[in-house]
Motif scaffolding. Structure first.
Motif, short mmCIF file in Angstrom:
data_model
loop_
_atom_site.label_atom_id
_atom_site.label_comp_id
_atom_site.label_asym_id
_atom_site.label_seq_id
_atom_site.Cartn_x
_atom_site.Cartn_y
_atom_site.Cartn_z
N PHE A 113 1.03 -1.24 -0.01
CA PHE A 113 0.01 -0.20 -0.09
C PHE A 113 0.77 1.26 -0.08
CE2 PHE A 113 -3.66 -2.48 1.12
CZ PHE A 113 -4.66 -1.97 0.62
N ARG A 119 0.74 -1.38 -4.85
CA ARG A 119 -0.47 -1.62 -4.27
C ARG A 119 -1.39 -2.09 -5.36
NH1 ARG A 119 0.02 3.71 -3.09
NH2 ARG A 119 -1.02 5.14 -4.26
N TRP A 147 -2.46 2.61 5.79
CA TRP A 147 -2.29 3.54 4.78
C TRP A 147 -3.20 4.57 4.99
CZ3 TRP A 147 -5.11 3.94 -0.23
CH2 TRP A 147 -4.73 4.62 -1.02
#
Length: 201
Positions: A113, A119, A147
């Motif tokens: 992420f 990601r 995140w």
């Protein structure tokens, strides 16, 4: 950029934030970190509610990465090789992600992420490897929450300077994110200690 984000947030609100992040995780070119940071800025000035921003950001991220995982299970590598380049997922990125997945395993679902471009691929890889869904949720959703909270909080702290995050992410990438994460963790820990002392007093 700022105008487009304002249009998205003020026209569609929390729902716009959720679906924009979901599409961004799948691979549609959405400025994910900038969107999160801008949302954090709006939460800081009272335009949006902080808890709802975090909730919608997490839901959007979780929705997007789950969809990518399901696509990986259903259609596999040929689908990604065929359609990936149309959403900026090249064969070279796929090969690199496969190597990292073999090296770091499920933890890459969390770390991925924080690396722009990665990601978008890790969940496809997890789906293609037939990773158990409960294991996928544990790692991927932890990454989604971490995140989301990190960038929302950065926007909250930066205030009017929220757009600066785009430059730092682009130029310094993971190093900036790690430093930012450590700094925020330290601030939150310090505040928690102060609160505990007040309670004891």
């Amino acid at each position: 950029m700022e105008y487009l984000l304002e249009l998205l947030i003020f026209r569609y609100g929390y729902i716009g934030l959720t679906f924009a992040l979901a599409l961004g995780i799948v691979g549609v070119p959405v400025p994910d970190e900038v969107l999160l940071t801008y949302s954090g800025y709006l939460a800081g000035n009272g335009t949006l509610h902080p808890l709802l921003v975090v909730l919608c950001a997490f839901l959007g991220s979780a929705l997007g990465i789950t969809l990518s995982y399901l696509i990986g299970i259903r259609f596999g590598l040929p689908f990604l090789l065929k359609y990936g380049p149309k959403i900026h997922i090249s064969a070279a990125k796929i090969e690199r992600a496969q190597g990292w997945m073999n090296k770091y395993g499920n933890v890459l679902l969390i770390l991925g992420f924080f690396v722009p471009g990665l990601r978008h691929i890790t969940a496809y890889m997890a789906g293609m490897s037939r990773l158990k869904f409960s294991t996928f949720m544990l790692y991927a959703y932890t990454g989604a929450l971490s995140w989301s909270v990190l960038f929302i909080y950065i926007g909250f702290l930066l205030g009017d300077r929220w757009l600066h995050v785009k430059y730092y992410v682009h130029h310094y990438g993971l190093a900036f994110l790690l430093c930012g994460g450590i700094a925020i963790f330290a601030v939150l820990s310090f505040r928690m200690l102060l609160a505990m002392r007040k309670v004891k007093a």
